[in-house]
Design a protein around this motif. Structure first.
Motif, PDB file in Angstrom:
ATOM      1  N   GLU A 237      -5.606  14.305 -53.300  1.00 29.20           N
ATOM      2  CA  GLU A 237      -6.723  13.425 -52.971  1.00 29.20           C
ATOM      3  C   GLU A 237      -6.570  12.919 -51.544  1.00 29.20           C
ATOM      4  OE1 GLU A 237      -7.897  10.561 -55.879  1.00 29.20           O
ATOM      5  OE2 GLU A 237      -6.957  11.669 -57.514  1.00 29.20           O
ATOM      6  N   SER A 238      -6.619  13.838 -50.600  1.00 30.69           N
ATOM      7  CA  SER A 238      -6.484  13.467 -49.188  1.00 30.69           C
ATOM      8  C   SER A 238      -7.619  12.534 -48.789  1.00 30.69           C
ATOM      9  CB  SER A 238      -6.512  14.723 -48.312  1.00 30.69           C
ATOM     10  OG  SER A 238      -5.500  15.626 -48.703  1.00 30.69           O
ATOM     11  N   SER A 239      -7.289  11.537 -48.017  1.00 35.29           N
ATOM     12  CA  SER A 239      -8.315  10.593 -47.558  1.00 35.29           C
ATOM     13  C   SER A 239      -8.185  10.414 -46.050  1.00 35.29           C
ATOM     14  CB  SER A 239      -8.171   9.234 -48.258  1.00 35.29           C
ATOM     15  OG  SER A 239      -6.895   8.682 -48.018  1.00 35.29           O
ATOM     16  N   GLY A 240      -9.315  10.427 -45.370  1.00 41.91           N
ATOM     17  CA  GLY A 240      -9.316  10.263 -43.931  1.00 41.91           C
ATOM     18  C   GLY A 240      -9.281   8.804 -43.532  1.00 41.91           C
ATOM     19  N   GLU A 241      -9.223   8.565 -42.230  1.00 42.17           N
ATOM     20  CA  GLU A 241      -9.206   7.200 -41.722  1.00 42.17           C
ATOM     21  C   GLU A 241     -10.596   6.582 -41.836  1.00 42.17           C
ATOM     22  OE1 GLU A 241      -7.716   7.083 -37.782  1.00 42.17           O
ATOM     23  OE2 GLU A 241      -5.770   7.971 -38.290  1.00 42.17           O
ATOM     24  N   PRO A 242     -10.664   5.277 -42.091  1.00 48.89           N
ATOM     25  CA  PRO A 242     -11.971   4.612 -42.138  1.00 48.89           C
ATOM     26  C   PRO A 242     -12.681   4.715 -40.796  1.00 48.89           C
ATOM     27  CG  PRO A 242     -10.238   3.204 -43.043  1.00 48.89           C
ATOM     28  CD  PRO A 242      -9.547   4.352 -42.383  1.00 48.89           C
ATOM     29  N   ALA A 243     -14.001   4.773 -40.842  1.00 49.57           N
ATOM     30  CA  ALA A 243     -14.773   4.836 -39.601  1.00 49.57           C
ATOM     31  C   ALA A 243     -14.615   3.528 -38.834  1.00 49.57           C
ATOM     32  CB  ALA A 243     -16.241   5.088 -39.915  1.00 49.57           C
ATOM     33  N   ARG A 244     -14.512   3.638 -37.526  1.00 47.11           N
ATOM     34  CA  ARG A 244     -14.372   2.448 -36.679  1.00 47.11           C
ATOM     35  C   ARG A 244     -15.376   2.524 -35.545  1.00 47.11           C
ATOM     36  NH1 ARG A 244      -8.983   0.530 -33.305  1.00 47.11           N
ATOM     37  NH2 ARG A 244      -9.826  -1.456 -32.555  1.00 47.11           N
ATOM     38  N   TYR A 245     -16.300   1.587 -35.536  1.00 49.48           N
ATOM     39  CA  TYR A 245     -17.346   1.566 -34.516  1.00 49.48           C
ATOM     40  C   TYR A 245     -16.850   0.805 -33.289  1.00 49.48           C
ATOM     41  CZ  TYR A 245     -21.867   0.686 -32.304  1.00 49.48           C
ATOM     42  OH  TYR A 245     -22.908   0.614 -31.414  1.00 49.48           O
ATOM     43  N   PHE A 246     -17.008   1.411 -32.100  1.00 43.37           N
ATOM     44  CA  PHE A 246     -16.569   0.782 -30.855  1.00 43.37           C
ATOM     45  C   PHE A 246     -17.750   0.379 -29.974  1.00 43.37           C
ATOM     46  CE2 PHE A 246     -12.949   3.320 -32.152  1.00 43.37           C
ATOM     47  CZ  PHE A 246     -11.873   2.494 -31.896  1.00 43.37           C
ATOM     48  N   GLY A 247     -18.687   1.282 -29.804  1.00 40.21           N
ATOM     49  CA  GLY A 247     -19.749   1.071 -28.834  1.00 40.21           C
ATOM     50  C   GLY A 247     -19.318   1.546 -27.468  1.00 40.21           C
ATOM     51  N   GLY A 248     -20.268   1.916 -26.644  1.00 41.82           N
ATOM     52  CA  GLY A 248     -19.931   2.401 -25.312  1.00 41.82           C
ATOM     53  C   GLY A 248     -21.081   3.206 -24.749  1.00 41.82           C
ATOM     54  N   GLU A 249     -20.788   4.023 -23.744  1.00 47.15           N
ATOM     55  CA  GLU A 249     -21.849   4.758 -23.062  1.00 47.15           C
ATOM     56  C   GLU A 249     -21.336   6.096 -22.556  1.00 47.15           C
ATOM     57  OE1 GLU A 249     -25.036   4.014 -19.404  1.00 47.15           O
ATOM     58  OE2 GLU A 249     -23.216   2.789 -19.549  1.00 47.15           O
ATOM     59  N   LEU A 250     -22.167   7.118 -22.692  1.00 50.84           N
ATOM     60  CA  LEU A 250     -21.903   8.433 -22.127  1.00 50.84           C
ATOM     61  C   LEU A 250     -23.182   8.946 -21.483  1.00 50.84           C
ATOM     62  CD1 LEU A 250     -19.745  10.145 -24.917  1.00 50.84           C
ATOM     63  CD2 LEU A 250     -18.984   9.474 -22.633  1.00 50.84           C
ATOM     64  N   ARG A 251     -23.066   9.435 -20.268  1.00 50.15           N
ATOM     65  CA  ARG A 251     -24.221   9.944 -19.532  1.00 50.15           C
ATOM     66  C   ARG A 251     -23.915  11.346 -19.017  1.00 50.15           C
ATOM     67  NH1 ARG A 251     -27.087   5.074 -17.480  1.00 50.15           N
ATOM     68  NH2 ARG A 251     -27.873   6.239 -15.684  1.00 50.15           N
ATOM     69  N   LYS A 252     -24.928  12.190 -19.028  1.00 53.22           N
ATOM     70  CA  LYS A 252     -24.763  13.552 -18.539  1.00 53.22           C
ATOM     71  C   LYS A 252     -25.945  13.897 -17.641  1.00 53.22           C
ATOM     72  CE  LYS A 252     -23.247  18.092 -20.051  1.00 53.22           C
ATOM     73  NZ  LYS A 252     -22.811  18.908 -21.205  1.00 53.22           N
ATOM     74  N   GLU A 253     -25.689  13.916 -16.335  1.00 51.16           N
ATOM     75  CA  GLU A 253     -26.740  14.221 -15.372  1.00 51.16           C
ATOM     76  C   GLU A 253     -27.076  15.712 -15.410  1.00 51.16           C
ATOM     77  OE1 GLU A 253     -28.157  11.955 -13.525  1.00 51.16           O
ATOM     78  OE2 GLU A 253     -26.788  10.237 -13.606  1.00 51.16           O
ATOM     79  N   ARG A 254     -28.376  16.007 -15.388  1.00 52.84           N
ATOM     80  CA  ARG A 254     -28.815  17.394 -15.372  1.00 52.84           C
ATOM     81  C   ARG A 254     -30.007  17.555 -14.445  1.00 52.84           C
ATOM     82  NH1 ARG A 254     -28.452  20.964 -20.767  1.00 52.84           N
ATOM     83  NH2 ARG A 254     -26.214  20.791 -21.072  1.00 52.84           N
ATOM     84  N   SER A 255     -30.178  18.763 -13.942  1.00 56.00           N
ATOM     85  CA  SER A 255     -31.343  19.051 -13.120  1.00 56.00           C
ATOM     86  C   SER A 255     -32.538  19.242 -14.043  1.00 56.00           C
ATOM     87  CB  SER A 255     -31.101  20.319 -12.293  1.00 56.00           C
ATOM     88  OG  SER A 255     -32.246  20.643 -11.543  1.00 56.00           O
ATOM     89  N   SER A 256     -33.287  18.173 -14.222  1.00 57.80           N
ATOM     90  CA  SER A 256     -34.411  18.192 -15.145  1.00 57.80           C
ATOM     91  C   SER A 256     -35.424  17.146 -14.716  1.00 57.80           C
ATOM     92  CB  SER A 256     -33.929  17.895 -16.575  1.00 57.80           C
ATOM     93  OG  SER A 256     -35.026  17.730 -17.466  1.00 57.80           O
ATOM     94  N   SER A 257     -36.673  17.367 -15.076  1.00 60.42           N
ATOM     95  CA  SER A 257     -37.705  16.380 -14.772  1.00 60.42           C
ATOM     96  C   SER A 257     -37.785  15.300 -15.840  1.00 60.42           C
ATOM     97  CB  SER A 257     -39.069  17.071 -14.655  1.00 60.42           C
ATOM     98  OG  SER A 257     -39.410  17.702 -15.895  1.00 60.42           O
TER      99      SER A 257
END
Length: 444
Positions: A237-257
């Protein structure tokens, strides 16, 4: 042989994974012979014998990207692509040929917390199909040369991910970092590095009886029990770690209109059923976009953004995803880069202080109930709903029971969860032309 990642950008059918499973099974089972039980090997078996000439059988495991580690990111993606390769009993050619010979269809689908292998065939050919479903789901061998042959397919999938899906993957990464933050898709730097040992270790650890559900429609309980009892799965009965919410930001610049931006706060998990349903209603009340092509909507989130946009084009929708122990709630929008910042600011102000009337909530409840009932009319969606409920809840609620749970949520309950949003920590992701898009700390 076919395989797919998600049927819709927002983590598959919304009524299947996030709403239907959230309702407690407090009422009686549906009239169509629905049986559910746990076998001696700890596999949960659920059957809806609806006399359908086409049967559907799924072997579903509670395993996905959230069970990966930093070093094993991409394992779930490669595992999905490996569905149908040679097993210890059948060759890849043999599996494909025999499934085609019976007019069947064998697919693999994944989300952040599960992977499902599903067989569709006519009822009279089920015995043949089940043999190969068992092979694909539980008898993998992952031969290195076959895995190498999947690399071009992996690269193709990574190159064809829609922008909305990409921004949602970035949003989860910003919100959770690890666990639920790991992507449904393999990072490019991991291409060719997920080998036989990685996959076999992942399967041995997470493909176990207590983490497995076998669900079928159009099959007798006795026949399904016999099939499930013979599956070669572990008993840990393997169990993973509980989810932990942090918050933050990730941005990915692209050549797009265009710019595509998603902003969210922590929502509710399926372990908080009433809150999860309240967030689902709030999403519909906020608005998920026009329901008529080229049309408009009176939903408050849409109205707020439309006022800021004027005559400029845009698209916006509230988003909500509930996982077993956490969730996210927010919005996603796409707009030309020169106005994306203004619209993001306007939508974020609404999100941090959501204003919904009783009429909005009433409409949201009606839309959510309609979505549940529409899914009931769709045999594939109904089957997926049964599989996800059996896997994550251990019980299966009838459509009428789900509707009853939605009815129990009052307007005050929805307003209470809306009031909590403003206290949450923001997560933000953006992709495209982000010149005017504010940073997350500027949105508070």
């Amino acid at each position: 042989m076919a395989c797919s990642a998600v049927r819709a950008p927002l983590l598959r059918n919304t009524t299947v994974r996030h709403y239907a499973a959230a309702a407690a099974a407090t009422q009686s089972a549906p009239a169509q012979n629905l049986d559910i039980q746990v076998l001696s090997n700890k596999i949960t078996v659920a059957t809806l014998d609806n006399d359908s000439p086409v049967t559907q059988v799924s072997v579903t495991f509670k395993a996905g990207p959230r069970n990966e580690t930093y070093e094993t990111q991409g394992t779930s993606h490669v595992l999905r692509l490996a569905a149908g390769l040679t097993t210890n009993r059948s060759s890849a050619f043999g599996i494909t040929r025999n499934i085609q010979q019976i007019g069947g269809n064998l697919t693999a689908t994944t989300d952040r917390e599960s992977i499902a292998y599903t067989l569709q065939c006519t009822r009279d050919k089920l015995d043949v199909g089940l043999k190969f479903l068992e092979d694909v789901a539980t008898r993998q061998v992952f031969k290195p040369w076959e895995l190498n042959d999947q690399i071009p397919r992996l690269r193709y999938e990574l190159s064809s991910i829609p922008e909305t899906t990409r921004v949602l993957e970035l949003l989860h990464k910003a919100a959770y970092r690890k666990g639920l933050g790991y992507s449904l898709y393999s990072p490019k730097q991991r291409i060719g590095k997920i080998g036989t040992e990685n996959l076999q270790h992942f399967v041995n650890t997470w493909f176990t009886g207590p983490r497995c559900a076998v669900v079928a429609t159009g099959v007798s309980q006795e026949q399904l029990n016999k099939f499930a009892s013979q599956l070669q799965v572990g008993s840990s009965e393997s169990s993973g770690e509980p989810a932990r919410y942090f918050g933050g930001e990730l941005r990915k610049e692209r050549s797009s209109s265009l710019a595509t931006v998603a902003v969210a706060v922590e929502g509710a998990g399926l372990n908080k059923e009433k809150e999860a349903i309240a967030f689902a209603i709030l999403q519909r009340a906020a608005g998920t976009g026009p329901h008529v092509k080229w049309g408009s909507t009176s939903a408050p989130l849409y109205r707020t953004v439309a006022t800021a946009a004027g005559k400029d084009p845009f698209a916006v929708s509230a988003l909500n995803a509930s996982y077993s122990d956490s969730g996210i709630f927010g919005f996603i929008l796409t707009a030309p880069g020169n106005i994306a910042g203004t619209l993001t600011t306007a939508a974020s102000k609404w999100l941090l202080k959501p204003s919904v009337t009783d009429a909005d909530i009433s409409r949201g409840k009606a839309e959510l109930k309609a979505a549940v009932l529409y899914a009931t009319d769709n045999s594939i969606a109904r089957h997926e709903s049964l599989a996800q409920q059996a896997l994550f809840k251990g019980t299966v609620a009838s459509p009428s029971a789900i509707i009853a749970e939605i009815e129990k949520v009052s307007a005050a309950d929805v307003k209470n969860v809306a009031a909590k949003i403003g206290k949450g920590k923001l997560s933000m992701a953006g992709i495209g032309d982000l010149d005017t898009v504010p940073y997350v700390e500027e949105l508070k």
